[in-house]
Scaffold this motif. Structure first.
Motif, PDB file in Angstrom:
ATOM      1  N   VAL A  68       0.841  -1.207   0.000  1.00  0.00           N
ATOM      2  CA  VAL A  68       0.000   0.000   0.000  1.00  0.00           C
ATOM      3  C   VAL A  68       0.871   1.250   0.000  1.00  0.00           C
ATOM      4  O   VAL A  68       0.627   2.213  -0.746  1.00  0.00           O
ATOM      5  N   ALA A  71       2.432   1.883  -3.422  1.00  0.00           N
ATOM      6  CA  ALA A  71       1.454   2.287  -4.440  1.00  0.00           C
ATOM      7  C   ALA A  71       0.937   3.701  -4.189  1.00  0.00           C
ATOM      8  O   ALA A  71       0.698   4.458  -5.146  1.00  0.00           O
ATOM      9  N   GLN A  72       0.767   4.108  -2.945  1.00  0.00           N
ATOM     10  CA  GLN A  72       0.227   5.434  -2.655  1.00  0.00           C
ATOM     11  C   GLN A  72       1.213   6.550  -2.943  1.00  0.00           C
ATOM     12  O   GLN A  72       0.810   7.713  -3.023  1.00  0.00           O
ATOM     13  N   ARG A  81      -3.997   4.357  -9.936  1.00  0.00           N
ATOM     14  CA  ARG A  81      -3.740   4.952  -8.627  1.00  0.00           C
ATOM     15  C   ARG A  81      -4.530   4.248  -7.528  1.00  0.00           C
ATOM     16  O   ARG A  81      -5.618   3.718  -7.750  1.00  0.00           O
ATOM     17  N   VAL A  82      -3.951   4.288  -6.327  1.00  0.00           N
ATOM     18  CA  VAL A  82      -4.622   3.768  -5.137  1.00  0.00           C
ATOM     19  C   VAL A  82      -5.550   4.858  -4.601  1.00  0.00           C
ATOM     20  O   VAL A  82      -5.120   5.978  -4.326  1.00  0.00           O
ATOM     21  N   ALA A  85      -7.260   2.639   1.296  1.00  0.00           N
ATOM     22  CA  ALA A  85      -6.687   1.385   1.793  1.00  0.00           C
ATOM     23  C   ALA A  85      -6.826   1.335   3.313  1.00  0.00           C
ATOM     24  O   ALA A  85      -6.944   2.367   3.981  1.00  0.00           O
ATOM     25  N   MET A  94      -7.227  -2.803  -0.241  1.00  0.00           N
ATOM     26  CA  MET A  94      -6.704  -1.642  -0.955  1.00  0.00           C
ATOM     27  C   MET A  94      -7.569  -1.430  -2.191  1.00  0.00           C
ATOM     28  O   MET A  94      -7.789  -2.359  -2.977  1.00  0.00           O
ATOM     29  N   ILE A  96      -8.155   0.293  -5.770  1.00  0.00           N
ATOM     30  CA  ILE A  96      -7.350   0.810  -6.883  1.00  0.00           C
ATOM     31  C   ILE A  96      -8.290   1.197  -8.015  1.00  0.00           C
ATOM     32  O   ILE A  96      -9.376   0.634  -8.180  1.00  0.00           O
ATOM     33  N   THR A 322      -5.597  -4.756 -12.108  1.00  0.00           N
ATOM     34  CA  THR A 322      -5.282  -4.096 -10.849  1.00  0.00           C
ATOM     35  C   THR A 322      -3.829  -4.207 -10.450  1.00  0.00           C
ATOM     36  O   THR A 322      -3.450  -3.637  -9.435  1.00  0.00           O
TER      37      THR A 322
END
Length: 482
Positions: A68, A71-72, A81-82, A85, A94, A96, A322
């Motif tokens: 997480v 990705a953030q 984009r996230v 989460a 999470m 997405i 994803t």
């Protein structure tokens, strides 16, 4: 119709996660499960959860939290984009972006290859995504056509730095992954930003020719060996794409360009052209048709339709939606069946063995000829040596014969001188006893030189003539006295 397969929820699936209503399953694989969900505002998202039996362990929770966090950190128009989460929830999740678009792998398989201009456009969008990722210190590690979705506004890179973080288990290598892996990754060496550039070059080659940049007659291990050596097969690459793709596929990571250079080159090529960057300007009609079908399917999903087996279409897997770790793909040959590949490989091996046998026989024949030549030269050398030795012996024998002859001549001369010396005094005594003063006919060898050699016949005749003349003169002289 084209679109992602969405199965209805099953018994045991949660109804909601956070503020998102789960409306169906997208897929399961690796360590996670992916649900299609809808926010309170009606926005579709893909919610990833852990596949955990009972209570989630601390190790799994920390790993998921790391995914997480990575990705953030990314907020780019060219990535998924996230949105939200909760790694600390009872079932960590999470959310997405759900991108209703086909992956490049399906577009090539279904709609064919791209012209050079469209490849360059996609290269620029993907390079921009890599510029963002690398700027945040994230290496994708698995960039390939399956991990790049293509809506009309431009490419979207997924599965970045999540399933391939350093503390996560990497996916098993299959043909679909190996073909786009850098040589250093295939050798088990650490991944770098240059590794992503190599994978981008292999992906762009696939878009232009519909195949990876390697020979298509290998199984998994054969292809892996080609990748490790950087043994490329770039036949058919359009000339206008050579300067873009070939440098990305350099075996030496230090000789590959950086994504920013690729992006700057593309922007420079657009100088003076219309500013529109949308896919409709660059992509062929067959590509935009498939992309449009995915968009329509996404709108159906947002309305609650398109869920279940009746709405299934082939093409999209969980990593294409994803960024989740896909299950290992079946080992396969890209353009030929395994039996044909095995048969051709056996033919190559047999031909290689025959060639090696011919080369060995040729080497043995050449070695035998060399030995025979050396033996012949040695025999000639020995013959010349014997002839020279015989000549030397002959000359020695001649010299000895000559020396013996000279020695005998000297001995004869010495004996002759001894005889002359012995006969000289006795002659003188006899002359004195007879009372004559006539000189001896044999002069003393001690006082006179040795006798001259006997006169020739011509000299004897002259002497007799002179004697007769003297006698005649004597007679005339006596006559005058009488």
């Amino acid at each position: 119709m084209a679109g992602a397969r969405v199965d209805p929820p099953v018994h045991g699936d949660p109804a909601t996660l956070g503020g998102y209503e789960l409306i169906g399953r997208l897929a399961s694989g690796g360590m996670g499960r992916i649900y299609l969900a809808r926010s309170a505002e009606g926005q579709l998202v893909a919610v990833k959860t852990l596949l955990a039996e009972g209570v989630v362990s601390d190790v799994e929770r920390r790993r998921f939290a790391r995914e997480v966090e990575l990705a953030q950190r990314i907020d780019s128009a060219f990535t998924a984009r996230v949105r939200d989460a909760d790694p600390q929830a009872e079932l960590p999740w999470m959310a997405i972006d759900y991108i209703a678009a086909p992956p490049l792998s399906e577009l090539v398989r279904t709609a064919g290859v791209l012209p050079a201009s469209a490849v360059q456009w996609l290269a620029a969008g993907t390079a921009e995504a890599l510029v963002t990722l690398h700027g945040e210190g994230i290496i994708h590690r698995d960039l390939k056509p399956q991990n790049i979705l293509l809506p009309l506004p431009g490419p979207r890179v997924i599965d970045f730095g999540i399933s391939h973080a350093n503390d996560l288990t990497r996916t098993s290598l299959t043909l679909g992954t190996i073909a786009f892996t850098s040589p250093e990754q295939a050798r088990g060496e650490p991944s770098t930003e240059a590794s992503d550039v190599y994978s981008l070059g292999a992906t762009l080659f696939h878009l232009a020719l519909g195949r990876p940049p390697y020979r298509a007659d290998s199984d998994t291990l054969g292809l892996l060996a080609q990748v490790q050596r950087g043994q490329l097969d770039l036949d058919g690459l359009p000339k206008e794409l050579t300067a873009l793709i070939r440098p990305c596929l350099a075996v030496d990571p230090g000789r590959r360009p950086v994504p920013a250079e690729m992006l700057a080159r593309f922007r420079q090529s657009l100088a003076g052209l219309p500013v529109s960057q949308g896919g409709r300007r660059w992509l062929p009609q067959r590509w935009t048709d498939l992309i449009g079908a995915y968009e329509r399917h996404g709108r159906d999903l947002a309305r609650g339709a398109g869920i279940g087996a009746g709405a299934t279409a082939e093409g999209i897997t969980v990593d294409q939606r994803t960024g989740m770790v896909p299950p290992p793909e079946p080992t396969r040959v890209y353009t030929q069946e395994r039996e044909r590949a095995e048969r051709e490989r056996a033919e190559r091996e047999r031909a290689e063995r025959e060639r090696a046998e011919r080369e060995r026989a040729e080497r043995e024949r050449a070695e035998k000829e060399r030995v025979e030549r050396e033996r012949a030269l040695l025999a000639q050398e020995r013959l010349r040596e014997r002839e020279w030795q015989q000549e030397l012996e002959r000359r020695k024998a001649e010299n000895k014969d000559r020396e013996r002859a000279e020695e005998k001549a000297r001995e004869r001369a010495a004996r002759a001188r001894a005889r002359q010396h012995a006969s000289g005094p006795s002659s003188a005594s006899a002359g004195a006893a007879s009372g004559t003063s006539r000189p001896s006919s044999r002069p003393d060898p001690a006082r006179t030189p040795p006798p001259a050699p006997a006169p020739s016949k011509a000299s004897s005749a002259v002497v007799w003539l002179v004697a007769l003349a003297v006698a005649a003169l004597l007679v005339l002289w006596l006559a005058t006295w009488v």
